[in-house]
Design an enzyme around this catalytic site. Structure first.
Site, PDB file in Angstrom:
ATOM      1  N   HIS A  61     -95.467  30.672  11.261  1.00 14.56           N
ATOM      2  CA  HIS A  61     -94.072  30.689  12.182  1.00 14.56           C
ATOM      3  C   HIS A  61     -93.935  32.161  12.712  1.00 14.56           C
ATOM      4  O   HIS A  61     -93.722  33.249  11.908  1.00 14.56           O
ATOM      5  CB  HIS A  61     -93.060  30.455  11.287  1.00 14.56           C
ATOM      6  CG  HIS A  61     -93.097  29.073  10.806  1.00 14.56           C
ATOM      7  ND1 HIS A  61     -92.624  28.062  10.989  1.00 14.56           N
ATOM      8  CD2 HIS A  61     -93.789  28.662   9.500  1.00 14.56           C
ATOM      9  CE1 HIS A  61     -92.665  26.724  10.437  1.00 14.56           C
ATOM     10  NE2 HIS A  61     -93.308  27.398   9.093  1.00 14.56           N
ATOM     11  N   PHE A  62     -94.192  32.436  13.874  1.00 22.69           N
ATOM     12  CA  PHE A  62     -94.003  33.717  14.446  1.00 22.69           C
ATOM     13  C   PHE A  62     -92.808  34.038  15.523  1.00 22.69           C
ATOM     14  O   PHE A  62     -93.025  35.335  15.750  1.00 22.69           O
ATOM     15  CB  PHE A  62     -95.435  34.069  15.270  1.00 22.69           C
ATOM     16  CG  PHE A  62     -96.634  34.343  14.260  1.00 22.69           C
ATOM     17  CD1 PHE A  62     -96.470  34.736  13.052  1.00 22.69           C
ATOM     18  CD2 PHE A  62     -97.714  34.434  14.888  1.00 22.69           C
ATOM     19  CE1 PHE A  62     -97.612  35.001  12.309  1.00 22.69           C
ATOM     20  CE2 PHE A  62     -99.201  34.661  14.223  1.00 22.69           C
ATOM     21  CZ  PHE A  62     -99.011  34.864  12.844  1.00 22.69           C
ATOM     22  N   ARG A  63     -91.783  33.308  15.307  1.00 24.07           N
ATOM     23  CA  ARG A  63     -90.481  33.544  15.553  1.00 24.07           C
ATOM     24  C   ARG A  63     -90.315  33.816  17.182  1.00 24.07           C
ATOM     25  O   ARG A  63     -89.378  34.286  17.483  1.00 24.07           O
ATOM     26  CB  ARG A  63     -90.065  34.612  14.985  1.00 24.07           C
ATOM     27  CG  ARG A  63     -90.243  34.434  13.455  1.00 24.07           C
ATOM     28  CD  ARG A  63     -89.625  33.319  12.845  1.00 24.07           C
ATOM     29  NE  ARG A  63     -89.508  32.982  11.592  1.00 24.07           N
ATOM     30  CZ  ARG A  63     -89.286  31.803  10.778  1.00 24.07           C
ATOM     31  NH1 ARG A  63     -89.271  30.811  11.536  1.00 24.07           N
ATOM     32  NH2 ARG A  63     -89.229  32.193   9.486  1.00 24.07           N
ATOM     33  N   ASN A  93     -90.816  25.967  15.656  1.00 20.27           N
ATOM     34  CA  ASN A  93     -89.325  25.937  15.352  1.00 20.27           C
ATOM     35  C   ASN A  93     -88.732  27.354  15.728  1.00 20.27           C
ATOM     36  O   ASN A  93     -88.147  28.117  14.987  1.00 20.27           O
ATOM     37  CB  ASN A  93     -88.935  25.646  13.778  1.00 20.27           C
ATOM     38  CG  ASN A  93     -89.688  26.554  12.803  1.00 20.27           C
ATOM     39  OD1 ASN A  93     -90.997  26.910  13.286  1.00 20.27           O
ATOM     40  ND2 ASN A  93     -89.217  26.643  11.759  1.00 20.27           N
ATOM     41  N   HIS A 232     -98.058  21.877   3.350  1.00 16.48           N
ATOM     42  CA  HIS A 232     -97.771  22.170   2.081  1.00 16.48           C
ATOM     43  C   HIS A 232     -97.365  21.169   0.976  1.00 16.48           C
ATOM     44  O   HIS A 232     -96.057  21.083   0.756  1.00 16.48           O
ATOM     45  CB  HIS A 232     -96.527  23.370   2.222  1.00 16.48           C
ATOM     46  CG  HIS A 232     -95.643  23.114   3.274  1.00 16.48           C
ATOM     47  ND1 HIS A 232     -94.833  21.756   3.243  1.00 16.48           N
ATOM     48  CD2 HIS A 232     -94.973  23.771   4.251  1.00 16.48           C
ATOM     49  CE1 HIS A 232     -94.158  21.755   4.422  1.00 16.48           C
ATOM     50  NE2 HIS A 232     -94.123  22.940   4.933  1.00 16.48           N
ATOM     51  N   ASP A 302     -98.035  29.010   5.575  1.00 17.68           N
ATOM     52  CA  ASP A 302     -96.697  28.992   6.048  1.00 17.68           C
ATOM     53  C   ASP A 302     -95.706  30.248   6.214  1.00 17.68           C
ATOM     54  O   ASP A 302     -94.823  30.234   5.822  1.00 17.68           O
ATOM     55  CB  ASP A 302     -96.060  28.037   4.967  1.00 17.68           C
ATOM     56  CG  ASP A 302     -94.414  27.461   5.491  1.00 17.68           C
ATOM     57  OD1 ASP A 302     -94.335  27.689   6.657  1.00 17.68           O
ATOM     58  OD2 ASP A 302     -94.049  26.737   4.608  1.00 17.68           O
ATOM     59  N   HIS A 306     -88.598  36.307   7.162  1.00 14.96           N
ATOM     60  CA  HIS A 306     -86.918  36.404   7.622  1.00 14.96           C
ATOM     61  C   HIS A 306     -86.509  37.885   7.171  1.00 14.96           C
ATOM     62  O   HIS A 306     -87.452  38.296   6.059  1.00 14.96           O
ATOM     63  CB  HIS A 306     -86.179  35.449   6.583  1.00 14.96           C
ATOM     64  CG  HIS A 306     -86.371  34.093   7.113  1.00 14.96           C
ATOM     65  ND1 HIS A 306     -85.739  33.367   7.879  1.00 14.96           N
ATOM     66  CD2 HIS A 306     -87.220  33.055   6.313  1.00 14.96           C
ATOM     67  CE1 HIS A 306     -86.080  32.041   8.277  1.00 14.96           C
ATOM     68  NE2 HIS A 306     -86.949  32.127   6.986  1.00 14.96           N
TER      69      HIS A 306
HETATM   70  O1  DOR Z   1     -89.446  27.785   3.894  1.00 16.50           O
HETATM   71  C1  DOR Z   1     -89.785  27.354   5.243  1.00 16.50           C
HETATM   72  N1  DOR Z   1     -89.542  28.085   6.265  1.00 16.50           N
HETATM   73  N2  DOR Z   1     -90.311  26.170   5.244  1.00 16.50           N
HETATM   74  C2  DOR Z   1     -90.248  25.678   6.713  1.00 16.50           C
HETATM   75  O2  DOR Z   1     -90.701  24.437   6.802  1.00 16.50           O
HETATM   76  C3  DOR Z   1     -90.077  26.269   7.667  1.00 16.50           C
HETATM   77  C4  DOR Z   1     -90.018  27.916   7.548  1.00 16.50           C
HETATM   78  C5  DOR Z   1     -89.285  28.828   8.406  1.00 16.50           C
HETATM   79  O3  DOR Z   1     -89.574  28.519   9.629  1.00 16.50           O
HETATM   80  O4  DOR Z   1     -88.541  29.763   7.934  1.00 16.50           O
END
Ligand code: DOR
Length: 439
Positions: A61-63, A93, A232, A302, A306
């Site tokens: 996930h690179f935001r 996402n 996962h 995964d 944050h």
């Molecule tokens: O812990 C998680 N963080 N699980 C996910 O499915 C999404 C991910 C995120 O994008 O922060």
């Protein structure tokens, strides 16, 4: 003349792990064997090192766009290259979620001239884009469709069986799925509402939450004959069920679910909070057993950054997710060194596996004509993983202070050395990963 020869290394070839040279020409593997150094413009001496096919991290996930204060495509792929990863598949996402052709084109445009590794993007499944999925999944640079059955970071969600069946009946490529049952998550939220120790995360999102979603998914996928990839997997119970669905389902494990157990909540607090959760040693042992029985098809990190400020919020307001793209190779090589898996199985899980699951074109093996992607590692190097080493914008890792044996020394993407001995080299020249189903 070749462009470059990797000379003197031990190489994970199709014939086994053997001492051999590899020659590169125009970004492709041009020859394997004992190769005369006078035949190349550049020679990289890899004596004492292992030359592996490029590691593909098929879940990051690179935001970008929208949450660049946590990560962006440049920082995320810099971490990947520093960690020995040559290609990444990025999750939808972001903000906005990647659910239209326009969102996808925007991500591809943003990646141009900014990414250090090759890259593909997932399109998110949502009730509003079900009809468009067959077209969307065939766009250039798309790794496939991603379904969130339980809510996690962001707003993507396919919660009920009817919508799930519609999504699965819409399109052909393998669908990647986050399996947690949303109804059960909502029912059990009472356990943590208003504040609880973070160790309650694995009680709220318990094993049954994962098992229910996986079971529902497998039945529906079998019914509509759609191939799925269960992301996962974290429970012993799912690992019992999954072997019965080998025709339609492939399986991912993450390094963190194989390495951390619920002791981590007391030790590192909300850094250990992710979805699905880090669980008890009973489940960790079952994941290893499944991995060694061949039930697991790939390792994805995964990577879900944050900031530490966000993570400092009191649980359950703290966000779920931890970094991982940069630590996947060292953590898994450490397991190799500790005898938990062979180097051959590491290669199967990190290169051949993702390519088989998603039908990647011309990557994932050291074979003539394939992309010259290499993860060059020193199996004997002893290092300590630290927050300071982490290139992710959020600058931390759940493994801060952990000593490991086995380290990525160089990352080569289509013949270009993008990382050497801990430094990024040259310019970010990553491009779109190609898939056999949409050439
Ligand atoms: O812990 C998680 N963080 N699980 C996910 O499915 C999404 C991910 C995120 O994008 O922060």
């Amino acid at each position: 003349m070749y462009d470059m020869i990797l000379k003197g290394g031990t190489c994970a070839t199709l014939a086994g792990i053997v001492k051999t040279d590899v020659a590169i020409k125009n970004g492709k593997i041009a020859a394997i064997g004992n190769i005369d150094v006078s035949k190349a413009e550049q020679v990289m001496d890899v004596t004492g090192l292992h030359v592996l096919p490029g590691v593909i991290d098929s879940q990051v996930h690179f935001r970008e766009p929208g949450l660049e204060h946590k990560e962006d495509l440049a920082t995320g792929t810099a971490g990947a290259a520093l960690g020995g990863v040559t290609a990444v598949f990025e999750m939808p996402n972001t903000k906005p979620s990647t659910i239209t052709a326009k969102d996808m084109a925007d991500k591809c445009r943003r990646a141009k001239d900014r990414v250090w590794t090759d890259i593909a993007f997932f399109v998110g499944a949502a009730a509003e884009n079900v009809e468009n999925l067959p077209e969307l999944e065939r766009e250039q640079g798309v790794s496939g469709v991603k379904i969130f059955m339980g809510s996690s970071t962001g707003s993507l969600l396919v919660k009920d069986d009817a919508t799930l069946a519609r999504v699965l009946a819409s399109g052909n490529r393998r669908v990647a799925v986050h399996c947690e049952d949303e109804d059960r998550l909502e029912e059990r939220f009472e356990l943590v509402r208003g504040g609880a120790p973070v160790s309650m995360h694995a009680q709220w999102r318990d094993a049954e939450t994962a098992v229910r979603a996986t079971t529902r998914l497998l039945k529906i996928a079998k019914g509509v004959k759609r191939r799925v990839h269960i992301l996962h997997v974290t429970t012993a119970d799912e690992m019992e069920i999954l072997p019965q669905y080998r025709d339609i389902a492939t399986v991912e494990c993450t390094p963190q679910h194989l390495t951390l157990n619920d002791e981590a909540y007391d030790r590192i607090g909300t850094r250990a909070q992710m979805n699905p959760p880090i669980r008890s040693q009973h489940h960790v042992d079952a994941l290893w057993e499944a991995l060694n029985q061949g039930v697991v098809d790939c390792i994805g990190s995964d990577h879900a950054p944050h900031t530490l400020e966000e993570k400092a919020a009191p649980y359950p307001n703290s966000p779920s997710g931890m970094t991982g793209v940069q630590t996947l190779v060292p953590i898994m090589l450490n397991h190799v060194n500790q005898g938990r898996l062979s180097l051959e199985r590491f290669v199967d899980l990190t290169s051949a596996g993702p390519c088989r699951i998603y039908n990647v074109a011309s990557k994932g093996r050291i074979a003539k004509g394939y992309d010259a992607d290499f993860t060059i590692v020193d199996l004997k190097a002893e290092r300590t993983i630290t927050d300071k080493w982490i290139a992710s914008r959020c600058g931390w890792t759940p493994y801060d202070g952990m000593k490991v044996t086995g380290w990525p020394m160089s990352t080569i993407v289509r013949g270009n050395v993008v990382m050497h001995e801990g430094e990024l080299i040259g310019d970010p020249l990553g491009t779109a990963v190609r898939f056999a189903e949409c050439l």
